[in-house]
Motif scaffolding. Structure first.
Motif, PDB file in Angstrom:
ATOM      1  N   LEU A   1       0.701  -1.247  -0.141  1.00  0.00           N
ATOM      2  CA  LEU A   1      -0.012   0.055   0.076  1.00  0.00           C
ATOM      3  C   LEU A   1       0.927   1.397  -0.014  1.00  0.00           C
ATOM      4  CD1 LEU A   1      -2.763  -1.028   2.690  1.00  0.00           C
ATOM      5  CD2 LEU A   1      -2.939  -0.961   0.036  1.00  0.00           C
ATOM      6  N   GLU A   2       2.065   1.084  -0.239  1.00  0.00           N
ATOM      7  CA  GLU A   2       2.937   2.206  -0.236  1.00  0.00           C
ATOM      8  C   GLU A   2       3.054   2.706  -1.651  1.00  0.00           C
ATOM      9  OE1 GLU A   2       6.697   0.917   1.629  1.00  0.00           O
ATOM     10  OE2 GLU A   2       6.199   2.104   3.289  1.00  0.00           O
ATOM     11  N   PHE A   3       1.952   3.406  -2.268  1.00  0.00           N
ATOM     12  CA  PHE A   3       1.966   3.970  -3.427  1.00  0.00           C
ATOM     13  C   PHE A   3       1.279   5.033  -3.343  1.00  0.00           C
ATOM     14  CE2 PHE A   3      -1.561   1.034  -3.482  1.00  0.00           C
ATOM     15  CZ  PHE A   3      -2.598   1.867  -4.150  1.00  0.00           C
ATOM     16  N   SER A   4       1.364   6.259  -4.469  1.00  0.00           N
ATOM     17  CA  SER A   4       0.500   7.052  -4.641  1.00  0.00           C
ATOM     18  C   SER A   4       0.038   7.254  -6.234  1.00  0.00           C
ATOM     19  CB  SER A   4       1.301   8.498  -4.237  1.00  0.00           C
ATOM     20  OG  SER A   4       0.492   9.691  -4.520  1.00  0.00           O
ATOM     21  N   ALA A   5      -1.223   7.341  -6.369  1.00  0.00           N
ATOM     22  CA  ALA A   5      -1.766   7.404  -7.718  1.00  0.00           C
ATOM     23  C   ALA A   5      -2.712   8.757  -7.853  1.00  0.00           C
ATOM     24  CB  ALA A   5      -2.209   6.073  -7.861  1.00  0.00           C
ATOM     25  N   ARG A   6      -3.169   8.699  -9.020  1.00  0.00           N
ATOM     26  CA  ARG A   6      -4.122   9.658  -9.397  1.00  0.00           C
ATOM     27  C   ARG A   6      -5.411   8.872 -10.011  1.00  0.00           C
ATOM     28  NH1 ARG A   6      -5.319  12.577 -13.814  1.00  0.00           N
ATOM     29  NH2 ARG A   6      -3.520  11.702 -14.875  1.00  0.00           N
ATOM     30  N   THR A   7      -6.538   9.422  -9.354  1.00  0.00           N
ATOM     31  CA  THR A   7      -7.973   8.805  -9.819  1.00  0.00           C
ATOM     32  C   THR A   7      -8.251   9.452 -10.838  1.00  0.00           C
ATOM     33  OG1 THR A   7      -9.416  10.507  -8.811  1.00  0.00           O
ATOM     34  CG2 THR A   7      -8.456   8.877  -7.195  1.00  0.00           C
ATOM     35  N   LEU A   8      -9.392   8.804 -11.581  1.00  0.00           N
ATOM     36  CA  LEU A   8     -10.013   9.358 -12.934  1.00  0.00           C
ATOM     37  C   LEU A   8     -10.664  10.685 -12.771  1.00  0.00           C
ATOM     38  CD1 LEU A   8     -11.129   6.068 -14.464  1.00  0.00           C
ATOM     39  CD2 LEU A   8      -9.100   7.469 -15.054  1.00  0.00           C
TER      40      LEU A   8
ATOM     41  N   GLY B   1      -2.261   4.968  -1.353  1.00  0.00           N
ATOM     42  CA  GLY B   1      -2.636   3.667  -0.891  1.00  0.00           C
ATOM     43  C   GLY B   1      -2.542   3.480   0.710  1.00  0.00           C
ATOM     44  N   ALA B   2      -1.754   4.354   1.270  1.00  0.00           N
ATOM     45  CA  ALA B   2      -1.725   4.074   2.683  1.00  0.00           C
ATOM     46  C   ALA B   2      -3.087   4.311   3.540  1.00  0.00           C
ATOM     47  CB  ALA B   2      -0.616   4.897   3.415  1.00  0.00           C
ATOM     48  N   SER B   3      -3.996   5.012   2.723  1.00  0.00           N
ATOM     49  CA  SER B   3      -5.287   5.442   3.408  1.00  0.00           C
ATOM     50  C   SER B   3      -6.166   4.330   3.476  1.00  0.00           C
ATOM     51  CB  SER B   3      -6.056   6.517   2.420  1.00  0.00           C
ATOM     52  OG  SER B   3      -6.283   5.985   1.105  1.00  0.00           O
ATOM     53  N   LEU B   4      -5.878   2.922   2.811  1.00  0.00           N
ATOM     54  CA  LEU B   4      -6.324   1.629   2.959  1.00  0.00           C
ATOM     55  C   LEU B   4      -5.932   0.961   4.021  1.00  0.00           C
ATOM     56  CD1 LEU B   4      -6.597   0.999  -0.936  1.00  0.00           C
ATOM     57  CD2 LEU B   4      -8.494   2.073   0.372  1.00  0.00           C
ATOM     58  N   ALA B   5      -4.908   1.177   4.776  1.00  0.00           N
ATOM     59  CA  ALA B   5      -4.238   0.256   5.647  1.00  0.00           C
ATOM     60  C   ALA B   5      -5.337  -0.116   6.877  1.00  0.00           C
ATOM     61  CB  ALA B   5      -3.188   1.033   6.306  1.00  0.00           C
TER      62      ALA B   5
ATOM     63  N   PRO C   1     -13.758   4.652  -6.073  1.00  0.00           N
ATOM     64  CA  PRO C   1     -12.716   5.091  -6.886  1.00  0.00           C
ATOM     65  C   PRO C   1     -12.134   4.422  -7.856  1.00  0.00           C
ATOM     66  CG  PRO C   1     -11.898   4.766  -4.633  1.00  0.00           C
ATOM     67  CD  PRO C   1     -13.522   4.590  -4.738  1.00  0.00           C
ATOM     68  N   HIS C   2     -11.541   5.043  -9.006  1.00  0.00           N
ATOM     69  CA  HIS C   2     -10.853   4.307 -10.202  1.00  0.00           C
ATOM     70  C   HIS C   2      -9.527   4.837 -10.138  1.00  0.00           C
ATOM     71  CE1 HIS C   2     -14.232   1.659 -11.279  1.00  0.00           C
ATOM     72  NE2 HIS C   2     -14.942   2.650 -11.156  1.00  0.00           N
ATOM     73  N   LEU C   3      -8.455   4.173  -9.941  1.00  0.00           N
ATOM     74  CA  LEU C   3      -7.225   4.860 -10.385  1.00  0.00           C
ATOM     75  C   LEU C   3      -6.886   4.770 -11.779  1.00  0.00           C
ATOM     76  CD1 LEU C   3      -5.002   3.266  -7.630  1.00  0.00           C
ATOM     77  CD2 LEU C   3      -6.592   5.318  -7.329  1.00  0.00           C
ATOM     78  N   SER C   4      -6.287   5.802 -12.193  1.00  0.00           N
ATOM     79  CA  SER C   4      -5.626   5.856 -13.742  1.00  0.00           C
ATOM     80  C   SER C   4      -4.027   5.413 -13.766  1.00  0.00           C
ATOM     81  CB  SER C   4      -5.754   7.346 -14.287  1.00  0.00           C
ATOM     82  OG  SER C   4      -5.174   7.472 -15.630  1.00  0.00           O
ATOM     83  N   ASP C   5      -3.946   4.134 -14.139  1.00  0.00           N
ATOM     84  CA  ASP C   5      -2.605   3.633 -13.919  1.00  0.00           C
ATOM     85  C   ASP C   5      -1.906   3.365 -15.339  1.00  0.00           C
ATOM     86  OD1 ASP C   5      -0.422   2.614 -12.381  1.00  0.00           O
ATOM     87  OD2 ASP C   5      -1.218   0.391 -12.197  1.00  0.00           O
ATOM     88  N   GLU C   6      -2.110   4.478 -16.179  1.00  0.00           N
ATOM     89  CA  GLU C   6      -1.480   4.035 -17.781  1.00  0.00           C
ATOM     90  C   GLU C   6       0.205   3.232 -17.695  1.00  0.00           C
ATOM     91  OE1 GLU C   6      -2.629   7.452 -20.544  1.00  0.00           O
ATOM     92  OE2 GLU C   6      -2.905   8.372 -18.597  1.00  0.00           O
ATOM     93  N   LYS C   7       0.949   3.756 -16.503  1.00  0.00           N
ATOM     94  CA  LYS C   7       2.150   3.105 -16.780  1.00  0.00           C
ATOM     95  C   LYS C   7       2.088   1.982 -16.044  1.00  0.00           C
ATOM     96  CE  LYS C   7       4.503   7.792 -16.793  1.00  0.00           C
ATOM     97  NZ  LYS C   7       5.281   8.644 -16.375  1.00  0.00           N
ATOM     98  N   GLY C   8       1.077   1.420 -15.330  1.00  0.00           N
ATOM     99  CA  GLY C   8       1.275   0.229 -14.722  1.00  0.00           C
ATOM    100  C   GLY C   8       1.791   0.205 -13.503  1.00  0.00           C
ATOM    101  N   ALA C   9       2.052   1.369 -12.636  1.00  0.00           N
ATOM    102  CA  ALA C   9       2.889   1.141 -11.512  1.00  0.00           C
ATOM    103  C   ALA C   9       1.992   0.477 -10.210  1.00  0.00           C
ATOM    104  CB  ALA C   9       3.160   2.533 -11.000  1.00  0.00           C
ATOM    105  N   VAL C  10       0.788   0.642  -9.987  1.00  0.00           N
ATOM    106  CA  VAL C  10      -0.038   0.115  -9.269  1.00  0.00           C
ATOM    107  C   VAL C  10      -0.037  -1.599  -9.379  1.00  0.00           C
ATOM    108  CG1 VAL C  10      -2.207  -0.114  -7.838  1.00  0.00           C
ATOM    109  CG2 VAL C  10      -1.262   2.109  -8.733  1.00  0.00           C
TER     110      VAL C  10
END
Length: 203
Positions: free
Chosen positions: A73-80, A87-91, A151-160
């Motif tokens: 859960l150590e990640f940061s992403a952008r929602t649509l 990600g830490a908010s889900l811990a 929520p939906h994350l925009s993960d175009e680069k596949g990081a998540v």
């Protein structure tokens, strides 16, 4: 040496070359492969076996240095919606991650079930993780399936996708509050998804 831009283009092409009902990817995580995976990102697509409703257990997730947030859960992403998502908010919560692609027929077929489950199980966090296409196509998919209720994350680069060891759509990752996870490859029907979500809550 291949320039960074060229390498990025090549990597994107490889991802788009695999998938469900057309271009898709295979699934691999922590050295294991789901029985229902159709292909790996580094091999040609193969005929897809029937999907399994039984999630594939994985090893307990490594805990972050602060001892409270799982490493996954150590990640940061952008929602649509353009918001920053940590990600830490889900811990400490039971979480259902739904990995999908806008052009995926399996993802389209199970969208109503995911929407219904997200509405029914208010104590479980549902997060869509979109990839393998443009953000415009991702937004269109959400609008078409009316899955704006989580929520939906925009993960175009596949990081998540990489962070959670996912390389195939559609894939569900069920994460318990302690950070342990199990995976299931779609498509999942309503009864299958409900059963897995209830097991996550009771676990």
């Amino acid at each position: 040496m291949i320039p960074v831009r060229a390498a990025t283009v090549m990597a994107t092409a490889v991802l788009l070359a695999a998938g469900c009902g057309g271009p898709g990817q295979g699934e691999a995580a922590n050295g294991t492969t789901s029985a229902s995976a159709t292909a790996t990102m580094t091999s040609a697509p193969t005929a897809a076996p029937s999907a399994s409703a039984t999630p594939e257990p994985t090893a307990s997730q490594e805990t972050a240095s602060n001892g409270s947030v799982p490493a996954a859960l150590e990640f940061s992403a952008r929602t649509l919606d353009g918001e920053t998502f940590q990600g830490a908010s889900l811990a400490g919560k039971p979480v259902v991650f739904w990995f999908w692609a806008p052009w995926c027929p399996k993802c389209m077929s199970e969208a109503p079930h995911v929407k219904a489950a997200a509405a029914q199980y208010g104590d479980v966090a549902f997060v869509g993780v979109a990839g393998l296409d443009t953000e415009a196509a991702m937004k269109e998919f959400v609008q078409r399936t009316k899955t704006e209720n989580f929520p939906h994350l925009s993960d175009e680069k596949g990081a998540v996708w990489t962070k959670l060891g996912v390389s195939q759509q559609s894939t569900f990752v069920f994460m318990k509050p302690d950070g342990t996870t199990a995976k299931a490859s779609g498509p999942l029907g309503k009864e299958q998804l409900d059963e897995l979500v209830r097991a996550l809550r009771d676990g």
